[in-house]
Design a protein around this motif. Structure first.
Motif, PDB file in Angstrom:
ATOM      1  N   LEU A  81      54.400  30.132  41.165  1.00 37.82           N
ATOM      2  CA  LEU A  81      54.641  31.553  40.394  1.00 37.82           C
ATOM      3  C   LEU A  81      53.956  30.625  39.278  1.00 37.82           C
ATOM      4  CD1 LEU A  81      55.396  34.806  39.759  1.00 37.82           C
ATOM      5  CD2 LEU A  81      57.229  33.503  38.797  1.00 37.82           C
ATOM      6  N   LEU A  82      54.393  29.537  38.770  1.00 37.67           N
ATOM      7  CA  LEU A  82      53.391  29.265  37.724  1.00 37.67           C
ATOM      8  C   LEU A  82      52.226  29.263  37.669  1.00 37.67           C
ATOM      9  CD1 LEU A  82      55.875  26.319  35.612  1.00 37.67           C
ATOM     10  CD2 LEU A  82      54.878  29.076  34.916  1.00 37.67           C
ATOM     11  N   ILE A  83      51.542  28.061  38.902  1.00 33.89           N
ATOM     12  CA  ILE A  83      50.398  28.012  39.309  1.00 33.89           C
ATOM     13  C   ILE A  83      49.447  29.620  39.310  1.00 33.89           C
ATOM     14  CG2 ILE A  83      48.408  27.100  41.124  1.00 33.89           C
ATOM     15  CD1 ILE A  83      50.519  24.857  41.268  1.00 33.89           C
ATOM     16  N   SER A  84      50.549  30.446  39.716  1.00 35.75           N
ATOM     17  CA  SER A  84      49.581  31.846  40.214  1.00 35.75           C
ATOM     18  C   SER A  84      49.281  32.256  38.668  1.00 35.75           C
ATOM     19  CB  SER A  84      50.563  32.288  41.073  1.00 35.75           C
ATOM     20  OG  SER A  84      51.297  33.018  40.565  1.00 35.75           O
ATOM     21  N   ILE A  85      49.719  32.531  38.052  1.00 37.54           N
ATOM     22  CA  ILE A  85      49.369  32.728  36.712  1.00 37.54           C
ATOM     23  C   ILE A  85      48.027  31.949  35.367  1.00 37.54           C
ATOM     24  CG2 ILE A  85      51.456  34.518  36.727  1.00 37.54           C
ATOM     25  CD1 ILE A  85      52.886  32.815  34.956  1.00 37.54           C
ATOM     26  N   LEU A  86      48.470  31.208  36.514  1.00 40.05           N
ATOM     27  CA  LEU A  86      47.182  30.518  35.588  1.00 40.05           C
ATOM     28  C   LEU A  86      45.975  31.292  35.149  1.00 40.05           C
ATOM     29  CD1 LEU A  86      47.795  27.143  36.647  1.00 40.05           C
ATOM     30  CD2 LEU A  86      47.852  27.474  33.999  1.00 40.05           C
ATOM     31  N   PRO A  87      45.562  30.730  34.536  1.00 35.90           N
ATOM     32  CA  PRO A  87      43.660  31.284  34.163  1.00 35.90           C
ATOM     33  C   PRO A  87      42.951  30.853  35.107  1.00 35.90           C
ATOM     34  CG  PRO A  87      44.590  30.378  31.905  1.00 35.90           C
ATOM     35  CD  PRO A  87      45.643  30.678  33.167  1.00 35.90           C
ATOM     36  N   GLY A  88      41.890  31.613  35.568  1.00 34.49           N
ATOM     37  CA  GLY A  88      41.198  30.951  36.281  1.00 34.49           C
ATOM     38  C   GLY A  88      41.473  30.813  37.666  1.00 34.49           C
ATOM     39  N   LEU A  89      42.436  31.261  38.303  1.00 35.00           N
ATOM     40  CA  LEU A  89      42.098  30.930  40.172  1.00 35.00           C
ATOM     41  C   LEU A  89      41.468  32.378  40.624  1.00 35.00           C
ATOM     42  CD1 LEU A  89      45.875  29.752  39.948  1.00 35.00           C
ATOM     43  CD2 LEU A  89      44.103  28.715  40.569  1.00 35.00           C
ATOM     44  N   ASP A  90      41.246  33.801  39.684  1.00 33.73           N
ATOM     45  CA  ASP A  90      40.983  34.540  40.584  1.00 33.73           C
ATOM     46  C   ASP A  90      40.145  34.719  39.336  1.00 33.73           C
ATOM     47  OD1 ASP A  90      42.733  34.890  41.856  1.00 33.73           O
ATOM     48  OD2 ASP A  90      44.270  36.160  41.330  1.00 33.73           O
ATOM     49  N   ASN A  91      39.585  34.712  38.540  1.00 30.25           N
ATOM     50  CA  ASN A  91      38.338  35.040  37.607  1.00 30.25           C
ATOM     51  C   ASN A  91      36.874  33.541  38.008  1.00 30.25           C
ATOM     52  OD1 ASN A  91      40.487  36.224  36.081  1.00 30.25           O
ATOM     53  ND2 ASN A  91      40.643  35.134  34.867  1.00 30.25           N
ATOM     54  N   SER A  92      36.048  34.357  38.091  1.00 35.32           N
ATOM     55  CA  SER A  92      34.855  33.259  37.450  1.00 35.32           C
ATOM     56  C   SER A  92      34.261  32.312  36.624  1.00 35.32           C
ATOM     57  CB  SER A  92      34.024  34.257  38.921  1.00 35.32           C
ATOM     58  OG  SER A  92      32.976  35.073  37.389  1.00 35.32           O
ATOM     59  N   GLU A  93      33.432  32.061  36.667  1.00 31.71           N
ATOM     60  CA  GLU A  93      33.296  30.629  35.474  1.00 31.71           C
ATOM     61  C   GLU A  93      33.039  31.938  34.402  1.00 31.71           C
ATOM     62  OE1 GLU A  93      30.314  27.312  33.956  1.00 31.71           O
ATOM     63  OE2 GLU A  93      30.504  27.717  36.012  1.00 31.71           O
ATOM     64  N   GLN A  94      32.119  32.531  34.642  1.00 32.10           N
ATOM     65  CA  GLN A  94      30.914  33.766  33.875  1.00 32.10           C
ATOM     66  C   GLN A  94      32.420  34.989  33.319  1.00 32.10           C
ATOM     67  OE1 GLN A  94      29.770  33.469  37.541  1.00 32.10           O
ATOM     68  NE2 GLN A  94      28.971  32.311  36.765  1.00 32.10           N
ATOM     69  N   ASP A  95      33.334  35.699  34.311  1.00 32.64           N
ATOM     70  CA  ASP A  95      34.717  35.785  33.425  1.00 32.64           C
ATOM     71  C   ASP A  95      35.149  34.996  32.785  1.00 32.64           C
ATOM     72  OD1 ASP A  95      33.785  38.225  34.993  1.00 32.64           O
ATOM     73  OD2 ASP A  95      35.731  37.640  36.744  1.00 32.64           O
ATOM     74  N   GLN A  96      35.357  34.354  33.009  1.00 32.65           N
ATOM     75  CA  GLN A  96      36.196  33.496  31.695  1.00 32.65           C
ATOM     76  C   GLN A  96      34.865  33.005  30.792  1.00 32.65           C
ATOM     77  OE1 GLN A  96      37.540  29.352  33.711  1.00 32.65           O
ATOM     78  NE2 GLN A  96      37.875  29.856  35.366  1.00 32.65           N
ATOM     79  N   GLU A  97      33.995  32.880  30.375  1.00 38.36           N
ATOM     80  CA  GLU A  97      32.798  32.727  29.649  1.00 38.36           C
ATOM     81  C   GLU A  97      32.632  33.796  28.718  1.00 38.36           C
ATOM     82  OE1 GLU A  97      29.160  31.732  31.140  1.00 38.36           O
ATOM     83  OE2 GLU A  97      29.915  29.454  30.945  1.00 38.36           O
ATOM     84  N   ARG A  98      33.575  35.463  29.482  1.00 36.24           N
ATOM     85  CA  ARG A  98      33.062  36.266  29.086  1.00 36.24           C
ATOM     86  C   ARG A  98      34.154  37.083  28.199  1.00 36.24           C
ATOM     87  NH1 ARG A  98      35.578  40.471  30.987  1.00 36.24           N
ATOM     88  NH2 ARG A  98      35.189  40.277  33.045  1.00 36.24           N
ATOM     89  N   ASN A  99      35.464  36.722  28.276  1.00 37.20           N
ATOM     90  CA  ASN A  99      36.578  36.328  27.795  1.00 37.20           C
ATOM     91  C   ASN A  99      36.618  35.237  27.027  1.00 37.20           C
ATOM     92  OD1 ASN A  99      37.370  38.241  29.487  1.00 37.20           O
ATOM     93  ND2 ASN A  99      38.871  36.504  31.510  1.00 37.20           N
ATOM     94  N   ILE A 100      35.916  34.510  26.603  1.00 34.66           N
ATOM     95  CA  ILE A 100      36.350  33.153  25.530  1.00 34.66           C
ATOM     96  C   ILE A 100      34.651  34.489  24.512  1.00 34.66           C
ATOM     97  CG2 ILE A 100      34.852  31.226  24.795  1.00 34.66           C
ATOM     98  CD1 ILE A 100      36.077  30.218  26.827  1.00 34.66           C
TER      99      ILE A 100
END
Length: 138
Positions: A81-100
């Protein structure tokens, strides 16, 4: 409670401790039985045998094994469960950069609000100071 990675590390550490506890319990409380036709139980002096192994009755030992296994499964599910809620597993690098970038923009807006509030406070303090200095005793 800590961040998600800290929680995950703590859970993995707890799982490792549970593994060690399970192995210790099984090693300490198993019955001295042979597993195959060529296995032999070595002769150990009685006082040393009591220090190494204290067998539990088979039904108690089996129930304890089931409980230990359930605890291990529960901890493993918590880790998943903890692994599944980590950010980045379902997000691409572009999504993470956009979030930042969005978070940086929010931070800049909050900093601008803070600076405006500080400016307003300084103006109010200056006005209050002027009013206090202008007051005379009768």
């Amino acid at each position: 409670m800590g961040d998600r990675l800290t929680q995950l590390q703590d859970a993995v550490d707890q799982l490792a401790q549970q593994f060690v506890a399970c192995i210790h319990y099984i090693n300490r409380h198993h019955n001295l039985e042979t597993l195959g036709p060529n296995d032999m139980i070595r002769d150990v002096p009685k006082e040393q045998d009591q220090q190494e192994v204290a067998p539990h009755p088979p039904d108690v030992f089996r129930a304890a094994q089931v409980e230990l296994a359930q605890d291990l499964i529960t901890k493993e599910q918590q880790i998943e469960l903890l692994i599944s809620i980590l950010p980045g597993l379902d997000n691409s690098e572009q999504d993470q950069e956009r979030n930042i970038r969005e978070l940086e923009d929010e931070l800049k807006a909050a900093d601008a609000q803070r600076r405006e509030a500080v400016r307003e406070r300084e103006e109010a303090m200056a006005k209050l100071d002027a009013v206090i200095r202008s007051v005379r005793r009768p």
